[in-house]
Design an enzyme around this catalytic site. Structure first.
Site, PDB file in Angstrom:
ATOM      1  CE  LYS A 183      28.510  69.209  18.798  1.00 18.23           C
ATOM      2  NZ  LYS A 183      29.667  69.811  18.150  1.00 18.23           N
ATOM      3  N   GLY A 240      33.010  59.482  18.090  1.00 19.67           N
ATOM      4  CA  GLY A 240      34.139  60.409  18.125  1.00 19.67           C
ATOM      5  C   GLY A 240      35.236  59.891  19.030  1.00 19.67           C
ATOM      6  CB  SER A 241      38.043  61.699  20.571  1.00 16.58           C
ATOM      7  OG  SER A 241      37.324  62.673  21.300  1.00 16.58           O
ATOM      8  N   GLY A 244      36.117  62.932  24.154  1.00 20.92           N
ATOM      9  CA  GLY A 244      34.800  63.554  23.992  1.00 20.92           C
ATOM     10  C   GLY A 244      33.698  62.649  24.512  1.00 20.92           C
ATOM     11  N   GLY A 245      33.741  61.379  24.138  1.00 22.76           N
ATOM     12  CA  GLY A 245      32.697  60.432  24.550  1.00 22.76           C
ATOM     13  C   GLY A 245      32.654  60.287  26.054  1.00 22.76           C
ATOM     14  CD  GLU A 264      29.716  52.287  19.175  1.00 24.36           C
ATOM     15  OE1 GLU A 264      30.750  51.647  18.909  1.00 24.36           O
ATOM     16  OE2 GLU A 264      28.831  51.861  19.937  1.00 24.36           O
ATOM     17  CB  CYS A 301      36.666  54.089  14.465  1.00 25.95           C
ATOM     18  SG  CYS A 301      35.368  53.406  13.428  1.00 25.95           S
ATOM     19  CD  GLU A 392      41.656  56.546  17.521  1.00 25.88           C
ATOM     20  OE1 GLU A 392      41.234  57.420  18.309  1.00 25.88           O
ATOM     21  OE2 GLU A 392      40.984  56.093  16.586  1.00 25.88           O
TER      22      GLU A 392
HETATM   23  P1  NAP Z   1      35.722  64.370  18.599  1.00 25.82           P
HETATM   24  O1  NAP Z   1      36.746  65.418  18.641  1.00 25.82           O
HETATM   25  O2  NAP Z   1      35.499  63.590  19.838  1.00 25.82           O
HETATM   26  O3  NAP Z   1      34.356  65.111  18.158  1.00 25.82           O
HETATM   27  C1  NAP Z   1      33.094  64.442  17.980  1.00 25.82           C
HETATM   28  C2  NAP Z   1      31.979  65.403  18.375  1.00 25.82           C
HETATM   29  O4  NAP Z   1      31.906  65.484  19.787  1.00 25.82           O
HETATM   30  C3  NAP Z   1      32.164  66.821  17.889  1.00 25.82           C
HETATM   31  O5  NAP Z   1      30.912  67.338  17.525  1.00 25.82           O
HETATM   32  C4  NAP Z   1      32.714  67.525  19.101  1.00 25.82           C
HETATM   33  O6  NAP Z   1      32.396  68.896  19.131  1.00 25.82           O
HETATM   34  C5  NAP Z   1      32.010  66.834  20.231  1.00 25.82           C
HETATM   35  N1  NAP Z   1      32.778  66.858  21.472  1.00 25.82           N
HETATM   36  C6  NAP Z   1      34.050  66.407  21.639  1.00 25.82           C
HETATM   37  N2  NAP Z   1      34.441  66.577  22.915  1.00 25.82           N
HETATM   38  C7  NAP Z   1      33.376  67.107  23.570  1.00 25.82           C
HETATM   39  C8  NAP Z   1      33.152  67.500  24.922  1.00 25.82           C
HETATM   40  N3  NAP Z   1      34.088  67.386  25.865  1.00 25.82           N
HETATM   41  N4  NAP Z   1      31.947  68.027  25.244  1.00 25.82           N
HETATM   42  C9  NAP Z   1      30.995  68.175  24.300  1.00 25.82           C
HETATM   43  N5  NAP Z   1      31.154  67.845  23.007  1.00 25.82           N
HETATM   44  C10 NAP Z   1      32.321  67.301  22.648  1.00 25.82           C
HETATM   45  O7  NAP Z   1      36.022  63.303  17.436  1.00 25.82           O
HETATM   46  P2  NAP Z   1      36.329  63.555  15.879  1.00 25.82           P
HETATM   47  O8  NAP Z   1      37.682  64.161  15.715  1.00 25.82           O
HETATM   48  O9  NAP Z   1      35.180  64.244  15.286  1.00 25.82           O
HETATM   49  O10 NAP Z   1      36.391  62.077  15.286  1.00 25.82           O
HETATM   50  C11 NAP Z   1      37.559  61.268  15.276  1.00 25.82           C
HETATM   51  C12 NAP Z   1      37.454  60.187  16.362  1.00 25.82           C
HETATM   52  O11 NAP Z   1      36.252  59.461  16.191  1.00 25.82           O
HETATM   53  C13 NAP Z   1      38.564  59.139  16.295  1.00 25.82           C
HETATM   54  O12 NAP Z   1      39.003  58.860  17.601  1.00 25.82           O
HETATM   55  C14 NAP Z   1      37.867  57.908  15.697  1.00 25.82           C
HETATM   56  O13 NAP Z   1      38.451  56.683  16.055  1.00 25.82           O
HETATM   57  C15 NAP Z   1      36.502  58.064  16.282  1.00 25.82           C
HETATM   58  N6  NAP Z   1      35.484  57.355  15.516  1.00 25.82           N
HETATM   59  C16 NAP Z   1      34.869  56.279  16.078  1.00 25.82           C
HETATM   60  C17 NAP Z   1      33.913  55.571  15.352  1.00 25.82           C
HETATM   61  C18 NAP Z   1      33.224  54.378  15.950  1.00 25.82           C
HETATM   62  O14 NAP Z   1      32.239  53.927  15.377  1.00 25.82           O
HETATM   63  N7  NAP Z   1      33.686  53.836  17.043  1.00 25.82           N
HETATM   64  C19 NAP Z   1      33.590  55.969  14.048  1.00 25.82           C
HETATM   65  C20 NAP Z   1      34.229  57.085  13.515  1.00 25.82           C
HETATM   66  C21 NAP Z   1      35.172  57.768  14.278  1.00 25.82           C
HETATM   67  P3  NAP Z   1      33.531  69.999  18.799  1.00 25.82           P
HETATM   68  O15 NAP Z   1      34.161  69.581  17.497  1.00 25.82           O
HETATM   69  O16 NAP Z   1      32.741  71.248  18.737  1.00 25.82           O
HETATM   70  O17 NAP Z   1      34.495  69.940  19.932  1.00 25.82           O
END
Ligand code: NAP
Length: 527
Positions: A183, A240-241, A244-245, A264, A301, A392
């Site tokens: 995706k 991601g967040s 979302g996760g 993650e 992250c 965070e």
């Molecule tokens: P995000 O907003 O959660 O988006 C990640 C992906 O998930 C996007 O493709 C998003 O699609 C999708 N998504 C989010 N909410 C969703 C939902 N309710 N239903 C279906 N799909 C959903 O995160 P981000 O802004 O891209 O990344 C930043 C975050 O990632 C930070 O919190 C950071 O700490 C974390 N992160 C963690 C790691 C780790 O290894 N633990 C590594 C890197 C980053 P859309 O954009 O279309 O909504």
């Protein structure tokens, strides 16, 4: 070349009505290409073709999978400047970061290629028969790891290469024998399509089945939701967040057939500053942490969002130097106006809480979409009582918590949510006198660091990148390093199965020469 279309297996397709563009945060303008969100019909086609591909891909030899993974790495390198320029235009990140992340992505793909070419990763375990055993004869039983089926991968905005289209999740899933449907992240859809084209070429060159990989564009969450609900999808990888996760985890658990979601997510990565270290090397630590907090505009992250110490002159000194140093650093561009919008909003929410004060804030003019780094401080008691302060803040933000004593420090650590990392800054001799603090930290994190910074995740077999919830949805697994493959497999046993019908990994002759556990002994020998 970027077309804006979806890769549905071998086909480029653009049947959806919704379109969108990516954004250049440095120039504050939209990028030129138009992307077509995948339609319901295209999503269905991608999943069906992944499930067809699984029938052959699951049985492809380790050496062929290695060829495929190495070919993906080669094709990514062949994209050369087009990839690097697209990455920069979609993230605002500098060229050095783009090339560094490409190197990491290539390294991950080649590491998984080596792992599957060697083959012992399947944990072949053989218990030979003893038909004379009394009172019940013992049957021949042989076990190994087998792939789960088609996997959906969601990448994060802040790692368009290493945690996205051909990132660690995809590389590990291919290595395991699982077809992948990505995706695509809407913020780096062009980078994603270029990488998808490299995977597609590699698949064709190395004879992989059509459908082994698809890349679906999306402007919002609908495509991801349809994918996670699809009965033929067998697991999900998400970076991601927490919001979302968690949403995807809940969705997957509510399916008639629940499936695992390896998410993650975010973390505040607590750093514990012990008193002797604060006193003796507070200045050097403050200088190091000013850089770590602002690295990549704080968009990691593993960013150190929380620094805990024991109240006193030494901690005040550290906080003052950290504050002086951090405002000397030029602010950096964030990935997207939405990301900076979230940063500003989350920062304001924290600053509105009672008892928190700002010790440093970059207050000169900043360029558009650049983040103002901020350091705050708060008393331990206030922090403990207000969980809003535990969340965070994705960006260059950190909070120093002034604890009354070691007991309060330990209580605060024990009340934190699960974290990716925890760091202990200590003089060698004082660490042993804070055993209970260190143990409390160990209970809350996936990786513990001694006298270092949490930013920077080495890709190596001993790395654990994950942690207790909400750092990840399953703390037993890692997203980085070769053991990430274990998320995409299940153990499977054969009982009394004819030798010639067994997979090569379990045959008497051990034709692959892999290491196996035979009747309790590790061995590469034939039976
Ligand atoms: P995000 O907003 O959660 O988006 C990640 C992906 O998930 C996007 O493709 C998003 O699609 C999708 N998504 C989010 N909410 C969703 C939902 N309710 N239903 C279906 N799909 C959903 O995160 P981000 O802004 O891209 O990344 C930043 C975050 O990632 C930070 O919190 C950071 O700490 C974390 N992160 C963690 C790691 C780790 O290894 N633990 C590594 C890197 C980053 P859309 O954009 O279309 O909504």
């Amino acid at each position: 070349m970027i077309t804006g279309k979806n890769y549905i297996g071998n086909q480029l397709s653009a049947k959806g009505n919704k379109t969108y563009k990516t954004f250049n945060p440095k120039l504050n303008i939209e990028n030129e290409h138009t992307f077509f969100e995948a339609s319901e019909e295209e999503i269905e086609k991608a999943v069906i073709s992944a499930s067809e591909a699984y029938k052959t891909f699951k049985n492809i030899s380790g050496s062929k999978k290695a060829e495929f993974l190495n070919a993906i790495a080669d094709e990514i390198l062949a994209l050369d400047d087009e990839l690097i320029n697209t990455y920069i235009s979609e993230t605002g990140l500098p060229e050095g970061r783009a090339k560094g992340e490409r190197g990491r992505t290539i390294g991950q793909l080649r590491t998984f290629a080596d792992l599957v070419a060697e083959g012992s990763w399947v944990e072949a375990t053989i218990d030979t028969a003893d038909l004379d055993r009394a009172p019940i004869p013992k049957q021949d039983i042989r076990k190994m790891l087998v792939p789960l089926g088609p996997v959906v991968v969601f990448g994060a905005s802040n790692f368009p290469l290493a945690y996205s289209t051909a990132g660690g999740d995809t590389a590990a899933a291919f290595a395991a024998g699982c077809p992948v449907i990505v995706k695509s992240h809407p913020m780096h859809a062009g980078t994603g399509e270029l990488i998808a084209s490299a995977i597609h070429k590699a698949a064709q060159k190395t004879g992989m089945p059509d459908g082994v990989f698809s890349n679906l564009n999306s402007a919002g969450i609908d495509v991801g939701i349809q994918l996670v609900k699809h009965p033929k999808v067998k697991a999900v990888g998400f970076t991601g967040s927490i919001r979302g996760g968690r949403a995807l985890f809940d969705l997957a658990s509510q399916r008639p057939e629940p499936i695992p979601v390896f998410a993650e997510m975010g973390s505040v990565n607590p750093v514990i500053l012990l008193p002797q270290a604060t006193k003796n090397k507070g200045k050097a630590l403050a200088e190091t942490y000013a850089k770590s907090i602002t690295l990549g505009a704080g968009q990691f992250c593993t960013n150190p969002g929380l620094i805990l110490g024991i109240k006193g002159e030494a901690l005040d000194n550290f906080t003052n130097i950290l504050s002086d140093e951090i405002v000397k650093i030029e602010p950096s561009c964030m990935l997207h106006p939405n990301i900076i919008g979230n940063y500003e909003r989350n920062r304001s929410t924290a600053l509105e809480q009672g008892g928190i004060s700002i010790t440093a804030e970059y207050d000169s003019d900043v360029m558009i979409n650049h983040a103002r780094q901020t350091v705050t401080k708060v008393e331990g008691k206030t922090f403990l009582e207000n969980t809003t302060l535990h969340q965070e803040i994705f960006g260059p933000f950190s909070m120093v918590v002034q604890c009354e004593n070691a007991k309060e420090l330990e209580t605060i650590i024990s009340n934190l949510e699960g974290q990716l990392t925890g760091t202990i800054l200590a003089e060698d001799e004082e660490a042993s006198t804070y055993n209970s603090v260190i143990e409390a930290l160990q209970n809350r994190v996936g990786r513990i660091i001694f006298n270092g910074v949490p930013t920077g995740v080495e890709v190596c077999p001993a790395m654990l990148h994950g942690g207790p919830y909400p750092a990840s949805t399953d703390s037993r697994f890692t997203a980085v390093g070769i053991h990430a493959i274990k998320r995409w497999v299940r153990p499977f046993s054969y009982q009394s199965w004819p030798n010639d019908l067994l997979p090569d990994e379990l045959k008497d002759e051990n034709p692959l020469g892999i290491s196996r556990l035979v009747d309790g002994n590790h061995s590469q020998r034939k039976i």
